[in-house]
Design a protein around this motif. Structure first.
Motif, PDB file in Angstrom:
ATOM      1  N   THR A   1      -1.961  12.867   3.154  1.00  0.00           N
ATOM      2  CA  THR A   1      -2.320  12.436   1.805  1.00  0.00           C
ATOM      3  C   THR A   1      -3.834  12.484   1.643  1.00  0.00           C
ATOM      4  N   PRO A   2      -4.362  13.457   0.903  1.00  0.00           N
ATOM      5  CA  PRO A   2      -5.814  13.468   0.671  1.00  0.00           C
ATOM      6  C   PRO A   2      -6.274  12.174  -0.006  1.00  0.00           C
ATOM      7  N   TYR A   3      -7.287  11.551   0.578  1.00  0.00           N
ATOM      8  CA  TYR A   3      -7.900  10.340   0.030  1.00  0.00           C
ATOM      9  C   TYR A   3      -9.296  10.770  -0.404  1.00  0.00           C
ATOM     10  N   ILE A   4      -9.473  10.973  -1.711  1.00  0.00           N
ATOM     11  CA  ILE A   4     -10.654  11.661  -2.215  1.00  0.00           C
ATOM     12  C   ILE A   4     -11.577  10.695  -2.940  1.00  0.00           C
ATOM     13  N   LEU A   5     -12.843  10.675  -2.521  1.00  0.00           N
ATOM     14  CA  LEU A   5     -13.869   9.911  -3.231  1.00  0.00           C
ATOM     15  C   LEU A   5     -14.546  10.847  -4.216  1.00  0.00           C
ATOM     16  N   PHE A   6     -14.268  10.669  -5.505  1.00  0.00           N
ATOM     17  CA  PHE A   6     -14.896  11.472  -6.553  1.00  0.00           C
ATOM     18  C   PHE A   6     -16.217  10.811  -6.923  1.00  0.00           C
ATOM     19  N   GLU A   7     -17.257  11.151  -6.175  1.00  0.00           N
ATOM     20  CA  GLU A   7     -18.548  10.499  -6.365  1.00  0.00           C
ATOM     21  C   GLU A   7     -19.237  11.044  -7.611  1.00  0.00           C
ATOM     22  N   GLY A   8     -19.909  10.154  -8.349  1.00  0.00           N
ATOM     23  CA  GLY A   8     -20.517  10.553  -9.615  1.00  0.00           C
ATOM     24  C   GLY A   8     -19.466  10.627 -10.711  1.00  0.00           C
ATOM     25  N   ARG A   9     -19.852  11.237 -11.827  1.00  0.00           N
ATOM     26  CA  ARG A   9     -18.927  11.383 -12.962  1.00  0.00           C
ATOM     27  C   ARG A   9     -18.093  12.647 -12.791  1.00  0.00           C
TER      28      ARG A   9
ATOM     29  N   LEU B   1       0.825  -1.206   0.000  1.00  0.00           N
ATOM     30  CA  LEU B   1       0.000   0.000   0.000  1.00  0.00           C
ATOM     31  C   LEU B   1       0.861   1.259   0.000  1.00  0.00           C
ATOM     32  N   GLU B   2       1.903   1.287   0.830  1.00  0.00           N
ATOM     33  CA  GLU B   2       2.758   2.468   0.901  1.00  0.00           C
ATOM     34  C   GLU B   2       3.492   2.705  -0.422  1.00  0.00           C
ATOM     35  N   THR B   3       3.846   1.641  -1.102  1.00  0.00           N
ATOM     36  CA  THR B   3       4.531   1.787  -2.390  1.00  0.00           C
ATOM     37  C   THR B   3       3.626   2.471  -3.403  1.00  0.00           C
ATOM     38  N   VAL B   4       2.371   2.070  -3.449  1.00  0.00           N
ATOM     39  CA  VAL B   4       1.432   2.692  -4.384  1.00  0.00           C
ATOM     40  C   VAL B   4       1.195   4.155  -4.020  1.00  0.00           C
ATOM     41  N   ILE B   5       1.010   4.439  -2.738  1.00  0.00           N
ATOM     42  CA  ILE B   5       0.770   5.818  -2.299  1.00  0.00           C
ATOM     43  C   ILE B   5       1.976   6.701  -2.629  1.00  0.00           C
TER      44      ILE B   5
ATOM     45  N   VAL C   1       2.304   7.441   7.084  1.00  0.00           N
ATOM     46  CA  VAL C   1       1.252   7.949   6.184  1.00  0.00           C
ATOM     47  C   VAL C   1       0.021   8.320   7.005  1.00  0.00           C
ATOM     48  N   VAL C   2      -0.510   9.518   6.763  1.00  0.00           N
ATOM     49  CA  VAL C   2      -1.796   9.925   7.322  1.00  0.00           C
ATOM     50  C   VAL C   2      -2.700  10.283   6.152  1.00  0.00           C
TER      51      VAL C   2
END
Length: 418
Positions: free
Chosen positions: A307-315, A14-18, A268-269
């Motif tokens: 690290t912002p973890y953003i859910l882009f809901e919808g299109r 997970l850390e590698t991808v982030i 990571v936060v």
């Protein structure tokens, strides 16, 4: 391998991808709110009101499905409570991010409906939009967001607190505080047990898109869209007024003690942002009313080292290019309905891409159809690093077929290696 070895392996993946790199294989990061309960044989009411049954269901699901990370979400949107209490009672605000069934029974909030209370015992809880702030009250919010939320909005949001300072309201607040402690302890027990099973959890802070806060908790979506035409300057000013409180929310909730980071094994936060208005705004409106205030919050959160973890809901197709305004590789971007191939076309590896099969496929498809979907997506998108989020439109549905969820995991192991 024992639990500690599995934990280190999954955390490294997970850390590698982030970090914007390719690990040994694409990780699968799952979110459940009802799937685990139904898989374990519980009703929705039992899962959302009984911390012990929720814990047992989470452990059974973690044991039977080889996720790289697992978020067990037991509530609905409650960022309004965070900003309300943050200035005067930060410890209370830190546990108030989500509205749960027990909180709802105590506060009688007008935003949510729950199984076994307003809904059938098998139903998923619902978030209901409400007009809390009147159009003529924009000025009060702009002048003093915290004061407006506490003095005006809170009694309207939570009828149990309608008469602030009364014996009834004081009793409700005491009960709410006690339930927050129980809920927090239950959540930590889930995280601790998952860790022992080899499933890591990142420290998480909380923030929000400023205009989403206005639309979700104060004006309701339909009214904000109309206000953009009727009161454009006030809409912009209200979003700007919420920038600093939402930055402060991330700062306070992201102040993770060193011993916690050491126990979790990571620095990571992740800062959680759900975006809701994006599909309702054309590019001109998005760039004028929505993106400027959100960008300010995101840049400050990134500057904090989160690290912002953003859910882009919808299109989000029409707004993808705005993400080039942010530093490369600094946000984790979960796309709901936007094709990840389109994201790669526009952004390449500028964001950490997260996508996955929609719930319609997990509910109505077959393992073979899931396998075909996953092979195509991984072949097209995994280069540069990505994460799979099963049920990209909201996390794994309670109606998802377990064999289809397993098919996601099997496909990643077949097609997601580097």
């Amino acid at each position: 391998m024992d639990g500690a070895q599995i934990y280190r392996e999954k955390l490294a993946r997970l850390e590698t991808v982030i970090a914007g790199k390719e690990p040994d294989r694409v990780p699968v990061t799952a979110m459940v709110d009802l799937f685990h309960g139904r898989y374990a044989g519980y009703t929705a009411q039992e899962i959302f009101f009984d911390y012990g049954k929720n814990h047992d269901a989470a452990m059974k699901t973690a044991k039977d499905f080889d996720f790289d990370s697992l978020l067990v979400l037991n509530g609905l949107e409650g960022m309004n409570m965070v900003l309300t209490f943050m200035k005067n009672n930060p410890p209370l605000a830190s546990g108030a991010r989500f509205m749960t069934g027990p909180f709802h029974q105590i506060l009688k909030d007008v935003y949510t409906k729950w199984p076994g209370v307003e809904l059938d015992a098998s139903s998923h809880p619902q978030f209901v939009g409400k007009e809390i702030m009147k159009p003529e009250e924009y000025g009060q919010l702009i002048a003093d967001p915290s004061g407006f939320l506490n003095r005006v909005a809170l009694p309207r949001m939570c009828p149990a607190l309608a008469d602030l300072g009364s014996p009834e309201a004081n009793a409700a607040m005491l009960a709410y505080g006690a339930e927050l402690s129980k809920s927090g302890a239950a959540q930590m027990a889930v995280i601790g047990q998952l860790g022992q099973m080899g499933i890591p959890t990142f420290p998480t802070s909380w923030s929000y898109a400023p205009l989403d806060f206005v639309s979700d908790f104060l004006r309701d979506i339909k009214n904000v869209v109309l206000d953009i035409y009727r009161k454009p300057d006030l809409v912009k000013q209200s979003a700007d007024a919420l920038v600093e409180p939402l930055i402060e929310s991330a700062r306070l909730s992201g102040a993770v003690p060193p011993e916690v980071k050491k126990a979790l094994g990571t620095n990571v936060v992740e800062c959680f942002f759900p975006l809701h208005l994006t599909e309702y705004l054309n590019p001109k409106q998005y760039n004028e009313f929505y993106w400027p205030s959100l960008k300010k919050v995101l840049l400050e959160v990134i500057n904090m080292g989160q690290t912002p973890y953003i859910l882009f809901e919808g299109r989000h197709d029409a707004h993808l290019e705005t993400l080039l305004d942010l530093p490369k590789g600094k946000i984790v971007a979960v796309f709901d309905k936007t094709d990840p191939r389109k994201v790669r076309e526009v952004l390449d590896d500028h964001v950490v891409l997260v996508s996955g099969p929609p719930n319609s496929l997990l509910i109505g498809g077959t393992p073979q159809k899931v396998d075909d979907y996953m092979k195509s997506m991984l072949d097209d998108c995994k280069q540069g690093g990505m994460m799979i989020y099963p049920g990209a439109d909201g996390g794994i549905s309670g109606e998802a077929r377990p064999e289809n969820v397993r098919a996601v995991l099997e496909a990643v192991k077949k097609y997601g290696t580097y």
